[in-house]
Design a protein around this motif. Structure first.
Motif, mmCIF file in Angstrom:
data_model
loop_
_atom_site.group_PDB
_atom_site.id
_atom_site.type_symbol
_atom_site.label_atom_id
_atom_site.label_comp_id
_atom_site.label_asym_id
_atom_site.label_seq_id
_atom_site.Cartn_x
_atom_site.Cartn_y
_atom_site.Cartn_z
ATOM 1 N N UNK A 7 -27.381 -15.490 0.944
ATOM 2 C CA UNK A 7 -26.745 -15.814 2.219
ATOM 3 C C UNK A 7 -25.300 -15.314 2.218
ATOM 4 N N UNK A 8 -24.780 -15.086 3.416
ATOM 5 C CA UNK A 8 -23.395 -14.644 3.552
ATOM 6 C C UNK A 8 -22.438 -15.681 2.968
ATOM 7 N N UNK A 9 -22.773 -16.956 3.135
ATOM 8 C CA UNK A 9 -21.924 -18.026 2.611
ATOM 9 C C UNK A 9 -21.871 -17.967 1.089
ATOM 10 N N UNK A 10 -23.016 -17.707 0.457
ATOM 11 C CA UNK A 10 -23.072 -17.609 -0.999
ATOM 12 C C UNK A 10 -22.241 -16.429 -1.487
ATOM 13 N N UNK A 11 -22.372 -15.282 -0.801
ATOM 14 C CA UNK A 11 -21.605 -14.097 -1.176
ATOM 15 C C UNK A 11 -20.103 -14.373 -1.075
ATOM 16 N N UNK A 13 -18.619 -17.231 -1.216
ATOM 17 C CA UNK A 13 -18.269 -18.207 -2.244
ATOM 18 C C UNK A 13 -18.031 -17.493 -3.580
ATOM 19 N N UNK A 14 -18.911 -16.566 -3.928
ATOM 20 C CA UNK A 14 -18.759 -15.844 -5.188
ATOM 21 C C UNK A 14 -17.538 -14.934 -5.173
ATOM 22 N N UNK A 15 -17.260 -14.298 -4.046
ATOM 23 C CA UNK A 15 -16.063 -13.464 -3.937
ATOM 24 C C UNK A 15 -14.811 -14.317 -4.139
ATOM 25 N N UNK A 16 -14.793 -15.491 -3.523
ATOM 26 C CA UNK A 16 -13.659 -16.398 -3.686
ATOM 27 C C UNK A 16 -13.511 -16.824 -5.150
ATOM 28 N N UNK A 17 -14.635 -17.112 -5.777
ATOM 29 C CA UNK A 17 -14.638 -17.503 -7.187
ATOM 30 C C UNK A 17 -14.085 -16.368 -8.060
ATOM 31 N N UNK A 18 -14.451 -15.133 -7.742
ATOM 32 C CA UNK A 18 -13.940 -13.972 -8.483
ATOM 33 C C UNK A 18 -12.436 -13.831 -8.309
ATOM 34 N N UNK A 19 -11.956 -14.074 -7.094
ATOM 35 C CA UNK A 19 -10.520 -13.995 -6.832
ATOM 36 C C UNK A 19 -9.770 -15.071 -7.612
ATOM 37 N N UNK A 20 -10.348 -16.265 -7.684
ATOM 38 C CA UNK A 20 -9.692 -17.367 -8.384
ATOM 39 C C UNK A 20 -9.650 -17.134 -9.892
ATOM 40 N N UNK A 21 -10.756 -16.644 -10.459
ATOM 41 C CA UNK A 21 -10.826 -16.454 -11.904
ATOM 42 C C UNK A 21 -10.267 -15.102 -12.330
ATOM 43 N N UNK A 22 -10.318 -14.134 -11.421
ATOM 44 C CA UNK A 22 -9.885 -12.785 -11.749
ATOM 45 C C UNK A 22 -10.856 -12.068 -12.674
ATOM 46 N N UNK A 46 -13.803 -6.010 1.711
ATOM 47 C CA UNK A 46 -12.509 -5.349 1.925
ATOM 48 C C UNK A 46 -12.544 -4.403 3.126
ATOM 49 N N UNK A 47 -13.662 -3.703 3.300
ATOM 50 C CA UNK A 47 -13.776 -2.747 4.402
ATOM 51 C C UNK A 47 -13.839 -3.442 5.759
ATOM 52 N N UNK A 48 -14.570 -4.560 5.824
ATOM 53 C CA UNK A 48 -14.826 -5.215 7.108
ATOM 54 C C UNK A 48 -14.100 -6.528 7.281
ATOM 55 N N UNK A 49 -13.619 -7.093 6.188
ATOM 56 C CA UNK A 49 -13.023 -8.418 6.260
ATOM 57 C C UNK A 49 -14.073 -9.511 6.188
ATOM 58 N N UNK A 50 -15.325 -9.117 5.964
ATOM 59 C CA UNK A 50 -16.427 -10.060 5.844
ATOM 60 C C UNK A 50 -17.563 -9.396 5.085
ATOM 61 N N UNK A 51 -18.456 -10.186 4.513
ATOM 62 C CA UNK A 51 -19.620 -9.625 3.826
ATOM 63 C C UNK A 51 -20.848 -9.575 4.717
ATOM 64 N N UNK A 52 -20.727 -10.077 5.937
ATOM 65 C CA UNK A 52 -21.865 -10.087 6.852
ATOM 66 C C UNK A 52 -22.248 -8.654 7.218
#
Length: 57
Positions: A7-11, A13-22, A46-52
């Motif tokens: 789901x877009x929400x899951x994606x 969430x994982x992107x945010x987690x990657x940003x937090x942990x680096x 990064x290209x669209x501002x969303x993963x949708x």
């Protein structure tokens, strides 16, 4: 190899987690997902501002 749909929400969430942990590899291992998959999501984000996905024409 399984072809899964996430789901877009899951994606996001994982992107945010990657940003937090680096650390994409760590997050990928935690969720048993290929790091390349997460890098693809980050690139689209990064290209669209969303993963949708864009609507099909």
């Amino acid at each position: 190899m399984k072809n899964r749909q996430y789901s877009d929400e899951f994606k996001e969430q994982l992107i945010k987690e990657c940003q937090e942990t680096g650390n994409v590899a760590l997050v990928a291992r935690r969720h048993e997902i290929s790091p390349n998959t997460i890098h693809t999501w980050i690139s689209k984000y990064r290209k669209r501002g969303t993963v949708k996905s864009l609507p099909k024409t």
